[in-house]
Scaffold this active site. Structure first.
Site, PDB file in Angstrom:
ATOM      1  N   GLU A  34       1.016  -1.254  -0.144  1.00  0.00           N
ATOM      2  CA  GLU A  34       0.011   0.030   0.032  1.00  0.00           C
ATOM      3  C   GLU A  34       0.875   1.076  -0.137  1.00  0.00           C
ATOM      4  O   GLU A  34       1.815   1.257   0.595  1.00  0.00           O
ATOM      5  CB  GLU A  34      -1.103  -0.062   1.166  1.00  0.00           C
ATOM      6  CG  GLU A  34      -2.076   0.623   0.832  1.00  0.00           C
ATOM      7  CD  GLU A  34      -3.176  -0.280   0.005  1.00  0.00           C
ATOM      8  OE1 GLU A  34      -3.061   0.268  -1.106  1.00  0.00           O
ATOM      9  OE2 GLU A  34      -3.506  -1.230   0.436  1.00  0.00           O
ATOM     10  N   ASP A  37       2.622   2.277  -4.839  1.00  0.00           N
ATOM     11  CA  ASP A  37       2.444   2.269  -6.498  1.00  0.00           C
ATOM     12  C   ASP A  37       2.947   3.528  -6.900  1.00  0.00           C
ATOM     13  O   ASP A  37       3.659   3.813  -7.943  1.00  0.00           O
ATOM     14  CB  ASP A  37       1.223   1.885  -6.847  1.00  0.00           C
ATOM     15  CG  ASP A  37      -0.034   3.040  -6.539  1.00  0.00           C
ATOM     16  OD1 ASP A  37       0.251   3.799  -5.607  1.00  0.00           O
ATOM     17  OD2 ASP A  37      -0.862   3.027  -7.278  1.00  0.00           O
ATOM     18  N   SER A  68     -26.705   5.792 -15.606  1.00  0.00           N
ATOM     19  CA  SER A  68     -26.001   4.735 -14.312  1.00  0.00           C
ATOM     20  C   SER A  68     -27.281   4.293 -13.575  1.00  0.00           C
ATOM     21  O   SER A  68     -27.983   5.272 -12.821  1.00  0.00           O
ATOM     22  CB  SER A  68     -24.957   5.372 -13.577  1.00  0.00           C
ATOM     23  OG  SER A  68     -24.676   4.339 -12.517  1.00  0.00           O
ATOM     24  N   SER A 126     -15.068   3.304  -1.680  1.00  0.00           N
ATOM     25  CA  SER A 126     -14.504   2.472  -0.479  1.00  0.00           C
ATOM     26  C   SER A 126     -13.171   1.834  -0.718  1.00  0.00           C
ATOM     27  O   SER A 126     -12.568   1.122   0.089  1.00  0.00           O
ATOM     28  CB  SER A 126     -15.582   1.203  -0.438  1.00  0.00           C
ATOM     29  OG  SER A 126     -16.807   1.680  -0.082  1.00  0.00           O
ATOM     30  N   LEU A 128     -12.255   0.342  -3.319  1.00  0.00           N
ATOM     31  CA  LEU A 128     -12.113  -1.217  -4.007  1.00  0.00           C
ATOM     32  C   LEU A 128     -12.227  -0.692  -5.715  1.00  0.00           C
ATOM     33  O   LEU A 128     -12.412  -1.710  -6.475  1.00  0.00           O
ATOM     34  CB  LEU A 128     -13.446  -1.994  -3.900  1.00  0.00           C
ATOM     35  CG  LEU A 128     -13.356  -2.442  -2.473  1.00  0.00           C
ATOM     36  CD1 LEU A 128     -14.823  -3.278  -2.090  1.00  0.00           C
ATOM     37  CD2 LEU A 128     -12.042  -3.221  -1.975  1.00  0.00           C
ATOM     38  N   SER A 131     -13.834   3.622  -9.398  1.00  0.00           N
ATOM     39  CA  SER A 131     -13.728   4.430 -10.543  1.00  0.00           C
ATOM     40  C   SER A 131     -12.702   3.900 -11.593  1.00  0.00           C
ATOM     41  O   SER A 131     -13.215   4.127 -12.778  1.00  0.00           O
ATOM     42  CB  SER A 131     -13.108   5.572  -9.777  1.00  0.00           C
ATOM     43  OG  SER A 131     -11.799   5.411  -9.462  1.00  0.00           O
ATOM     44  N   GLU A 182      -7.979   9.882 -15.038  1.00  0.00           N
ATOM     45  CA  GLU A 182      -8.314  10.030 -13.697  1.00  0.00           C
ATOM     46  C   GLU A 182      -7.461  11.078 -13.034  1.00  0.00           C
ATOM     47  O   GLU A 182      -7.792  12.048 -12.454  1.00  0.00           O
ATOM     48  CB  GLU A 182      -8.188   8.629 -12.626  1.00  0.00           C
ATOM     49  CG  GLU A 182      -8.382   8.934 -11.234  1.00  0.00           C
ATOM     50  CD  GLU A 182      -9.263   8.011 -10.610  1.00  0.00           C
ATOM     51  OE1 GLU A 182      -9.931   6.949 -11.287  1.00  0.00           O
ATOM     52  OE2 GLU A 182      -9.562   8.234  -9.279  1.00  0.00           O
ATOM     53  N   ASP A 194      -4.625   0.655  -9.842  1.00  0.00           N
ATOM     54  CA  ASP A 194      -6.032   0.274  -9.780  1.00  0.00           C
ATOM     55  C   ASP A 194      -6.633   0.032 -11.295  1.00  0.00           C
ATOM     56  O   ASP A 194      -7.061  -1.046 -11.468  1.00  0.00           O
ATOM     57  CB  ASP A 194      -6.983   1.471  -9.312  1.00  0.00           C
ATOM     58  CG  ASP A 194      -6.586   2.004  -7.835  1.00  0.00           C
ATOM     59  OD1 ASP A 194      -5.640   1.044  -7.279  1.00  0.00           O
ATOM     60  OD2 ASP A 194      -7.213   2.902  -7.584  1.00  0.00           O
ATOM     61  N   TYR A 244      -4.191  12.087   0.620  1.00  0.00           N
ATOM     62  CA  TYR A 244      -3.562  11.518  -0.294  1.00  0.00           C
ATOM     63  C   TYR A 244      -2.343  12.309  -0.947  1.00  0.00           C
ATOM     64  O   TYR A 244      -1.276  11.904  -1.155  1.00  0.00           O
ATOM     65  CB  TYR A 244      -4.474  10.850  -1.434  1.00  0.00           C
ATOM     66  CG  TYR A 244      -3.984  10.014  -2.684  1.00  0.00           C
ATOM     67  CD1 TYR A 244      -3.779   8.679  -2.438  1.00  0.00           C
ATOM     68  CD2 TYR A 244      -3.327  10.668  -3.717  1.00  0.00           C
ATOM     69  CE1 TYR A 244      -3.125   7.877  -3.394  1.00  0.00           C
ATOM     70  CE2 TYR A 244      -3.000   9.889  -4.738  1.00  0.00           C
ATOM     71  CZ  TYR A 244      -2.695   8.582  -4.608  1.00  0.00           C
ATOM     72  OH  TYR A 244      -2.353   7.514  -5.628  1.00  0.00           O
TER      73      TYR A 244
HETATM   74  P1  ADP Z   1     -13.479   4.117  -5.530  1.00  0.00           P
HETATM   75  O1  ADP Z   1     -12.830   4.094  -6.909  1.00  0.00           O
HETATM   76  O2  ADP Z   1     -12.711   3.761  -4.429  1.00  0.00           O
HETATM   77  O3  ADP Z   1     -14.655   3.100  -5.258  1.00  0.00           O
HETATM   78  P2  ADP Z   1     -13.799   6.859  -6.181  1.00  0.00           P
HETATM   79  O4  ADP Z   1     -14.341   8.000  -5.148  1.00  0.00           O
HETATM   80  O5  ADP Z   1     -12.394   7.008  -6.804  1.00  0.00           O
HETATM   81  O6  ADP Z   1     -13.783   5.701  -5.124  1.00  0.00           O
HETATM   82  O7  ADP Z   1     -14.823   6.741  -7.278  1.00  0.00           O
HETATM   83  C1  ADP Z   1     -16.337   6.485  -7.196  1.00  0.00           C
HETATM   84  C2  ADP Z   1     -16.893   7.519  -8.022  1.00  0.00           C
HETATM   85  O8  ADP Z   1     -16.880   6.634  -9.337  1.00  0.00           O
HETATM   86  C3  ADP Z   1     -18.332   7.274  -7.765  1.00  0.00           C
HETATM   87  O9  ADP Z   1     -18.809   8.419  -6.873  1.00  0.00           O
HETATM   88  C4  ADP Z   1     -18.908   7.539  -9.165  1.00  0.00           C
HETATM   89  O10 ADP Z   1     -18.814   8.976  -9.470  1.00  0.00           O
HETATM   90  C5  ADP Z   1     -18.045   6.814  -9.952  1.00  0.00           C
HETATM   91  N1  ADP Z   1     -18.805   5.375 -10.276  1.00  0.00           N
HETATM   92  C6  ADP Z   1     -18.154   4.254  -9.727  1.00  0.00           C
HETATM   93  N2  ADP Z   1     -19.135   3.147 -10.089  1.00  0.00           N
HETATM   94  C7  ADP Z   1     -20.160   3.767 -10.770  1.00  0.00           C
HETATM   95  C8  ADP Z   1     -21.368   3.194 -11.439  1.00  0.00           C
HETATM   96  N3  ADP Z   1     -21.614   2.267 -11.391  1.00  0.00           N
HETATM   97  N4  ADP Z   1     -22.043   4.043 -11.989  1.00  0.00           N
HETATM   98  C9  ADP Z   1     -21.695   5.505 -11.851  1.00  0.00           C
HETATM   99  N5  ADP Z   1     -20.603   5.897 -11.533  1.00  0.00           N
HETATM  100  C10 ADP Z   1     -20.081   5.233 -10.645  1.00  0.00           C
HETATM  101 MG    MG Z   2     -11.158   5.465  -7.277  1.00  0.00          MG
END
Ligand code: ADP
Ligand code: MG
Length: 416
Positions: A34, A37, A68, A126, A128, A131, A182, A194, A244
């Site tokens: 962790e 990267d 979505s 979370s 995982l 994004s 990103e 990721d 971060y």
């Molecule tokens: P992580 O990548 O850790 O889950 P992030 O804050 O980087 O958290 O990304 C989460 C964001 O990605 C969400 O708030 C949304 O904007 C986008 N996202 C992820 N999955 C979906 C989905 N199934 N539909 C639409 N947007 C999504």
């Molecule tokens: Mg993310």
């Protein structure tokens, strides 16, 4: 979520007809390694069976109609390939649009827009990588819709005779384009782990990735009677707002000092022995602790892979525990919620190791738990967490799944 049929959902929103195609990209969990990267070190993630699905159809104009199922209230978001507002969007569509923008920036212009529907079962925000999952998902869709051959280079298919530039893009290129999107479009300064992990994952394997040069090997996740259990703390963290970027900057400062004593290009070029020899060049205790975490974590990651290869799950678990301690005390990215989850997990019978995973400050932990102890583990950790934190955590017994791929959507693929 009840059973859903993605094709029906798509037709319901956008109507029938045309060439409608489906795609899937998993989330990922990082088992160990962790904050290595962006320091040119090793990481050890695996793909999950949880992920993000897309159903898409090319349009005859340059418009984008995006929906979505996870953001129902936003309805169908309308935009176009001529409306990229780099860094200014604050909508889930910034991820797919960012990837389209990045394709163009990298020399792969897009001619036509799309109707597409997205559905994901990865808890968002979370750690995982929902994004990265959405970014790589968009990338494989763009590639597939702009070429004729199979996207899956893992099957050894040679795309080299294609005339179409987009068609020649590999899954690794898509991962890099996703990271670029990103970093530059969404504005989150993430490393490559990721996007690489969700693009390249393989069922029942983890990826030992050297983020310095993207060399990697698949390591079988032979856990025997143990399983990976992920706990989401439900404490939301936002990577962009979190510390971060501060940690990145601290690592850069520590590196600059160490470079006055040894010619290295990143922190993880240093072994633990090198570091111990020259660490006195860092006078600031905080910078010293940050560098120490990164360099020791890199070594732990190598050792963890060796432990797994010789089926020493107990040693693997010990390294996970040590990783958490270092992230808590030296790198300071945990927080009360993650510390409590890990501390309680480590007390449970049948747990060989537990640590936070992802960027920290909330998000998830990952634990290795013996099959027959999982129910008691969930009960015990869940109860204490709710009592002390005031809200509940979510538990996922992780399935280790394949990376980005096309799916058959002809009415047979139901998603739970
Ligand atoms: P992580 O990548 O850790 O889950 P992030 O804050 O980087 O958290 O990304 C989460 C964001 O990605 C969400 O708030 C949304 O904007 C986008 N996202 C992820 N999955 C979906 C989905 N199934 N539909 C639409 N947007 C999504
Ligand atoms: Mg993310």
């Amino acid at each position: 979520m009840n059973h859903i049929n993605l094709l029906n959902e798509f037709v319901d929103k956008f109507g029938e007809g045309g060439d409608i195609r489906g795609y899937f990209t998993p989330g990922r969990v990082n088992l160990i390694g962790e904050y290595t990267d962006f320091n040119g070190g090793y990481v050890f993630p695996c793909g999950l069976t949880m992920g993000t699905y897309m159903v898409a159809r090319k349009r005859a104009d340059r418009k984008l109609y995006m929906y979505s199922m996870n953001f129902e209230k936003k309805g169908v978001v309308q935009s176009s390939l001529d409306e990229f507002v780099n860094g200014l969007e604050k909508n889930w569509t910034m991820y797919p649009k960012g990837v389209m923008w990045a394709f163009e920036e990298k020399g792969y212009p897009l001619t036509y827009g799309y109707d597409f529907l997205v559905y994901g079962n990865i808890p968002n925000g979370s750690g995982l990588s929902s994004s990265a999952s959405l970014e790589v998902l968009t990338g494989i869709m763009l590639k597939d819709m702009n070429g004729t051959k199979d996207i899956d280079s893992r099957n050894g298919i040679d795309n080299s005779d294609s005339n179409d530039d987009i068609h020649g893009i590999s899954l690794q290129d898509i991962a890099l384009i996703g990271q670029f999107a990103e970093n530059k479009y969404v504005g989150v300064n993430c490393g490559i782990m990721d996007q690489f992990a969700v693009a390249m994952a393989k069922k029942d394997y983890a990826i030992f990735l050297d983020t310095n040069n993207l060399s990697y090997k698949y390591v079988p996740l032979k856990l025997g009677k143990y399983k990976i259990v992920i706990i989401s703390s439900n404490k939301k963290r936002s990577l962009a707002d979190s510390k971060y970027n501060e940690r990145r900057s601290e690592c850069e400062q520590a590196l600059a000092l160490l470079q006055t004593r040894k010619k290295v290009s990143c922190l993880c070029d240093l072994t633990v022995a090198d570091f111990n020899e020259i660490q006195d060049v860092i006078a600031d205790d905080i910078l010293l602790a940050r560098a120490k975490h990164v360099i020791y974590e890199n070594e732990r990651t190598k050792n963890a892979v060796t432990a797994l290869e010789i089926n020493d799950i107990v040693e693997f678990g010990k390294l996970m525990n040590e990783s958490h301690r270092s992230l808590r005390d030296d790198f300071e990215v945990t927080g009360v919620e993650l510390d409590l989850l890990v501390q309680e997990a480590q007390k449970c019978e049948g747990v060989v190791g537990s640590r936070m995973t992802g960027a920290g400050f909330g998000g998830c932990t990952v634990s290795i738990v013996r099959d027959d102890c999982i129910d008691a583990f969930i009960e015990q950790v869940g109860k204490t967490y709710e009592e002390e934190i005031g809200y509940s955590a979510d538990f996922y017994v992780a399935g280790v799944g394949d990376g980005a791929h096309k799916i058959d959507i002809d009415g047979v693929n139901y998603v739970e």
